[in-house]
Design a protein around this motif. Structure first.
Motif, PDB file in Angstrom:
ATOM      1  N   ILE A   3       0.834  -1.186  -0.161  1.00 37.02           N
ATOM      2  CA  ILE A   3      -0.093   0.055   0.028  1.00 37.02           C
ATOM      3  C   ILE A   3       1.003   1.305  -0.054  1.00 37.02           C
ATOM      4  O   ILE A   3       2.070   1.058   0.262  1.00 37.02           O
ATOM      5  N   ASN A   4       0.288   2.587  -0.219  1.00 36.15           N
ATOM      6  CA  ASN A   4       0.834   3.858  -0.241  1.00 36.15           C
ATOM      7  C   ASN A   4       0.734   4.330   1.256  1.00 36.15           C
ATOM      8  O   ASN A   4      -0.502   4.906   1.265  1.00 36.15           O
ATOM      9  N   THR A  45     -15.484   9.586  -1.848  1.00 30.69           N
ATOM     10  CA  THR A  45     -14.129   8.858  -1.881  1.00 30.69           C
ATOM     11  C   THR A  45     -14.428   7.638  -2.813  1.00 30.69           C
ATOM     12  O   THR A  45     -13.745   7.169  -3.779  1.00 30.69           O
ATOM     13  N   CYS A  46     -15.411   6.756  -2.198  1.00 31.13           N
ATOM     14  CA  CYS A  46     -15.428   5.377  -2.944  1.00 31.13           C
ATOM     15  C   CYS A  46     -16.141   5.221  -4.337  1.00 31.13           C
ATOM     16  O   CYS A  46     -15.616   4.817  -5.107  1.00 31.13           O
ATOM     17  N   ARG A  47     -17.236   6.152  -4.554  1.00 37.68           N
ATOM     18  CA  ARG A  47     -17.760   6.695  -5.856  1.00 37.68           C
ATOM     19  C   ARG A  47     -16.713   7.054  -6.666  1.00 37.68           C
ATOM     20  O   ARG A  47     -16.747   6.739  -8.121  1.00 37.68           O
ATOM     21  N   ALA A  98      -8.055   2.027   5.756  1.00 38.43           N
ATOM     22  CA  ALA A  98      -7.060   1.002   4.972  1.00 38.43           C
ATOM     23  C   ALA A  98      -7.691   0.005   4.097  1.00 38.43           C
ATOM     24  O   ALA A  98      -7.070  -0.076   3.245  1.00 38.43           O
ATOM     25  N   GLY A  99      -9.050  -0.209   4.222  1.00 36.87           N
ATOM     26  CA  GLY A  99      -9.722  -0.868   3.106  1.00 36.87           C
ATOM     27  C   GLY A  99      -9.837  -0.132   2.106  1.00 36.87           C
ATOM     28  O   GLY A  99      -9.626  -0.475   0.739  1.00 36.87           O
ATOM     29  N   ILE A 100     -10.001   1.283   2.020  1.00 34.23           N
ATOM     30  CA  ILE A 100      -9.974   2.281   0.962  1.00 34.23           C
ATOM     31  C   ILE A 100      -8.530   2.222   0.158  1.00 34.23           C
ATOM     32  O   ILE A 100      -8.728   1.999  -1.122  1.00 34.23           O
ATOM     33  N   ARG A 104      -7.584   1.102  -3.579  1.00 34.78           N
ATOM     34  CA  ARG A 104      -6.571   1.811  -4.432  1.00 34.78           C
ATOM     35  C   ARG A 104      -5.194   1.241  -5.014  1.00 34.78           C
ATOM     36  O   ARG A 104      -4.931   1.352  -6.157  1.00 34.78           O
ATOM     37  N   THR A 105      -4.725   0.559  -4.098  1.00 33.13           N
ATOM     38  CA  THR A 105      -3.466  -0.373  -4.383  1.00 33.13           C
ATOM     39  C   THR A 105      -3.878  -1.360  -5.422  1.00 33.13           C
ATOM     40  O   THR A 105      -2.877  -1.444  -6.255  1.00 33.13           O
ATOM     41  N   PHE A 106      -4.644  -1.987  -5.346  1.00 30.54           N
ATOM     42  CA  PHE A 106      -5.168  -3.163  -6.630  1.00 30.54           C
ATOM     43  C   PHE A 106      -5.248  -2.174  -7.784  1.00 30.54           C
ATOM     44  O   PHE A 106      -5.000  -2.844  -8.912  1.00 30.54           O
ATOM     45  N   MET A 107      -5.945  -0.945  -7.580  1.00 25.98           N
ATOM     46  CA  MET A 107      -6.221  -0.321  -8.946  1.00 25.98           C
ATOM     47  C   MET A 107      -5.004   0.221  -9.542  1.00 25.98           C
ATOM     48  O   MET A 107      -4.711   0.049 -10.617  1.00 25.98           O
TER      49      MET A 107
END
Length: 410
Positions: A3-4, A45-47, A98-100, A104-107
């Motif tokens: 993760i970042n 953020t999620c959208r 952290a879930g969000i 982002r990391t997967f993306m």
């Protein structure tokens, strides 16, 4: 894949403005203005990341990612965004943010998963404004009825039904998806991991929790004119009990812990002998037998050691000890070893939303240390590396579960 941490740390810092108290604390109570602001932040953020964001009948927020269809098996990841009054910046919040960051990391890495991911913000985990705690997850899992939730009142008489308008829907979400497991990242809220210099706590279970009230009866008399040997002082009885109960807890400290955290004195004036004193006791144990015996222990102490008969013991609430999935425990163990972190198994003495989920689906929790074990306090703090280790452990565990969780059901 990692993760970042700067991105996650920036989120933790910016969202700490919603309900900021002093320099480092938070007061973000369920459906107050600061809670509504961070809920809006979560949705936006999620959208913006392409998530499908929904709410249910009690305001739990669900953000769905990588979904091919509604029937796709889903890995749930979540915690809560509400806090205690004068609470901290990491309790609950770390798990959601952290879930969000994992999404982002997967993306960033353009990594394709076999399962959908659902990031969840559970309503009223703390129970600081409305009773009971873990309200949103208990409702979603079918352990609490809708009317109890919506009719819950805060100390000012406001109904959850009214203050949550616009932040809940007329449908449910958890029952419409196909959850395969649930993961929750959280600060330990205790001193063990930091004292032992361990990176990650792999939670094996959550202790059972029982709350009791003990009412001692006396007789109100004038404090200036009644000699001590003529008094029937309810508070003195309560004080003597407190000492004896502490002795019991010390003798059985490997199996049970207890706290007398609230006292009511009646009439509660300096110049009147108390006619009633009520103690409120929180007792926790991973051993259900000890929890079941608490009422009996209380009565024996009062009758046999204090030789008092005018008292009343009531059990206010009780939650049984909850064990987590051996599959999730072993997967977290494997994941932290693969990324080179140290870990140990640990029992959670605090309740979490994971407790409710564990009754329905394979569930696991990841703990990170917190400074001096301080939580529910404006001085609650974690190091940046703790957040990074926790989020990377969450990411690696999701990757491993994405490959293996379906075998659990086959």
């Amino acid at each position: 894949m990692h993760i970042n941490i700067q991105r996650l740390w920036d989120d933790l810092s910016s969202t700490a403005q919603f309900g900021k108290v002093q320099e480092t604390g938070l007061t973000r109570l369920t459906f107050d203005q600061s809670d509504k602001k961070i809920r809006e932040w979560f949705t936006t953020t999620c959208r913006n990341l392409g998530g499908i964001v929904r709410t249910d009948r009690v305001g739990n927020q669900y953000a769905r990612f990588f979904s091919l269809n509604d029937q796709q098996s889903t890995i749930l990841v979540g915690s809560h965004l509400d806090t205690q009054p004068n609470g901290g910046r990491f309790d609950g919040i770390l798990g959601v943010l952290a879930g969000i960051e994992v999404i982002r990391t997967f993306m960033d890495k353009q990594h394709t998963l076999k399962h959908a991911i659902e990031i969840i913000n559970w309503t009223n985990e703390e129970g600081a404004r409305f009773y009971p705690p873990m309200m949103g997850s208990a409702y979603a899992c079918g352990h609490l009825d809708l009317n109890t939730v919506l009719q819950s009142k805060d100390k000012d008489g406001y109904l959850l039904r009214n203050v949550s308008e616009g932040f809940r829907s007329d449908s449910d979400v958890l029952t419409t998806i196909k959850p395969s497991c649930y993961l929750e990242l959280h600060i330990e809220q205790g001193p063990v991991l930091e004292k032992e210099k361990i990176n990650i706590g792999v939670v094996t279970s959550i202790t059972g929790i029982s709350w009791f009230s003990i009412r001692f009866f006396g007789k109100a008399r004038h404090a200036g004119t009644t000699p001590l040997n003529y008094r029937n002082d309810a508070f003195i009885k309560a004080a003597k009990f407190t000492i004896e109960f502490q002795k019991y807890l010390i003798e059985n400290s490997d199996n049970i812990i207890g706290t007398i955290g609230k006292i009511e004195n009646i009439p509660n004036t300096p110049n009147t002998v108390p006619e009633e004193t009520i103690l409120y006791i929180d007792v926790r144990s991973a051993n259900e037998e000890y929890l079941n015996n608490v009422a009996s222990v209380i009565e024996k102490i009062i009758r046999l050691k204090l030789r008092v008969n005018d008292f009343e013991v009531k059990k206010i609430s009780s939650i049984s000890p909850t064990n987590f999935s051996s599959l999730l425990i072993s997967t977290i163990d494997k994941s932290i070893q693969e990324i080179g972190l140290t870990g140990r198994h640990i029992v959670s003495g605090a309740g979490h939303d994971a407790l409710q989920l564990a009754k329905q689906i394979p569930t696991g929790m990841i703990f990170v240390p917190c400074e001096d074990g301080i939580s529910h306090n404006v001085n609650e703090n974690i190091l940046k590396e703790y957040a990074e280790n926790g989020a990377n452990s969450l990411l690696k565990t999701i990757l491993n579960l994405d490959e293996t969780i379906d075998e659990y059901y086959n």
